[in-house]
Design a protein around this motif. Structure first.
Motif, short mmCIF file in Angstrom:
data_model
loop_
_atom_site.label_atom_id
_atom_site.label_comp_id
_atom_site.label_asym_id
_atom_site.label_seq_id
_atom_site.Cartn_x
_atom_site.Cartn_y
_atom_site.Cartn_z
N TRP A 176 -8.31 5.97 2.99
CA TRP A 176 -7.86 6.20 1.62
C TRP A 176 -8.62 7.34 0.98
O TRP A 176 -8.07 8.11 0.18
N ASN A 186 -11.10 -3.08 -0.11
CA ASN A 186 -11.66 -2.55 1.14
C ASN A 186 -13.11 -2.12 0.96
O ASN A 186 -13.93 -2.30 1.86
N TRP A 221 -5.99 -1.41 -3.61
CA TRP A 221 -6.26 -1.34 -2.16
C TRP A 221 -7.65 -0.82 -1.87
O TRP A 221 -8.30 -1.26 -0.92
N TYR A 222 -8.11 0.12 -2.68
CA TYR A 222 -9.40 0.75 -2.43
C TYR A 222 -10.55 -0.23 -2.67
O TYR A 222 -11.43 -0.37 -1.83
N ASP A 235 -6.11 3.98 -5.28
CA ASP A 235 -5.44 2.86 -5.93
C ASP A 235 -6.41 1.68 -5.92
O ASP A 235 -6.76 1.18 -4.85
N ASN A 274 -1.63 0.47 9.44
CA ASN A 274 -1.94 -0.84 8.87
C ASN A 274 -2.01 -1.91 9.96
O ASN A 274 -2.95 -2.69 10.01
N TYR A 282 3.91 2.61 2.66
CA TYR A 282 4.00 1.54 3.67
C TYR A 282 5.25 1.62 4.53
O TYR A 282 5.26 1.12 5.66
N TYR A 297 0.84 -1.19 0.00
CA TYR A 297 0.00 0.00 0.00
C TYR A 297 0.89 1.25 0.00
O TYR A 297 2.08 1.19 0.31
#
Length: 129
Positions: free
Chosen positions: A93, A107, A103-104, A100, A43, A34, A31
């Motif tokens: 985010w 989730n 990752w988005y 992104d 995280n 990071y 991510y």
């Protein structure tokens, strides 16, 4: 539920192995930011919630397979924690303006898919009493 729970155990196992240096995660899979201490801590702040929703999900699946009514409260806990973990990440985010898809979207999926099951689960739990 089983798929999500298993994937999160795999994710946290890989993250732990990466943390102790036993496994190097490719940077393009990580991510954003990071390596920054605050983002790293953010995280890892999800670790307890993710493990709890995975373990309660595994318990729900096991109890359901045994036709044990305890599956409902475990499923409820798992689905609520899944929703909350996803919502917290999506909020983070979104506030950062980082969308992104890698990752988005996963989730966002954690926010959406429990909503398909929670109303029916709550209704069946109330109807059973």
């Amino acid at each position: 539920m089983l798929t999500t729970d298993t994937l999160f155990i795999v994710y946290w196992t890989a993250s732990l192995l990466h943390l102790i240096g036993a496994f190097n995660m490719p940077p393009d899979l990580m991510y954003a930011d990071y390596a920054q201490a605050r983002v790293f801590a953010w995280n890892w702040s999800f670790f307890p919630v993710d493990v709890l929703f995975s373990l309660s999900g595994f318990a729900a699946v096991r109890f359901s397979a045994q036709n044990d009514p305890r599956w409902r409260p475990f499923a409820l806990i798992s689905l609520c924690l899944t929703f909350v973990a996803g919502l917290m990440a999506v909020g983070y985010w979104t506030i950062l303006g980082e969308f992104d898809p890698g990752w988005y979207l996963p989730n966002l999926t954690l926010v959406i898919w429990p909503l398909f099951f929670l109303p029916g689960l709550l209704k069946s739990t109330v109807a059973e009493k």
